[in-house]
Design a protein around this motif. Structure first.
Motif: not given
Ligand code: DAT
Ligand code: MG
Length: 147
Positions: A11, A59, A63, A87, A93, A114
């Protein structure tokens, strides 16, 4: 059945903080196969589709703002069990709850920053890897290290 695939996205915070190599290295060392990789700025419509299951959450607007705020690095990793394993490597998360040794547990502080995304099911792995043209021809060629 097609080979299981996971869509892994570093991200904007991960890219901005210089964690691209760190994240890719963890997946490489685990041993999964990288079959697609691209850096791009996610268009708003694609971000809204990608997180479509969350569109009614409070959110969601933040996001989408965050995911579209800077470049991301997206990858397709392949192999049996890659979705669940990725994962585990990524962790919970909320980075404050994620175990040490996981990417989020080691490298993050905030739920809203995150570091990385990973598909949550093999079905979503195939859906998400199909959203972007990440896999091109010629990925199955082995190259020897010494010519
Ligand atoms: P994950 O990324 O672990 O699959 P998710 O699919 O439930 O988590 O949510 C997608 C992203 O949305 C998540 O990585 C961070 C953000 N998010 C989730 N829950 C949140 C919350 N309660 N507050 C702020 N951001 C949240
Ligand atoms: Mg998710």
């Amino acid at each position: 059945a097609p080979v299981e695939k996971s869509y892994i996205m570093i991200k904007p915070d991960g890219v901005q903080r210089g964690l691209v190599g760190e994240v890719i290295g963890r997946f490489e060392r685990k041993g999964f196969k990288l079959v697609g990789l691209k850096m791009f700025r996610c268009p708003r419509q694609l971000a809204e589709e990608h997180y479509g299951e969350l569109k009614d959450r409070p959110f969601f607007p933040k996001l989408v703002d965050y995911i579209t705020s800077g470049p991301v690095v997206c990858m397709v990793w392949e192999g049996d069990g890659v979705v669940a394993s990725a994962r585990k490597l990524i962790g919970k998360t909320d980075p404050l709850e994620a175990d040490p040794g996981t990417i989020r547990g080691d490298l993050g502080l905030h739920k809203g920053r995150n570091v990385v995304h990973g598909s949550d099911s093999p079905e979503n792995g195939l859906r998400e890897t199909g959203e972007e043209e990440l896999i091109t021809e010629g990925m199955n060629v082995s190259v020897t290290a010494n010519p």
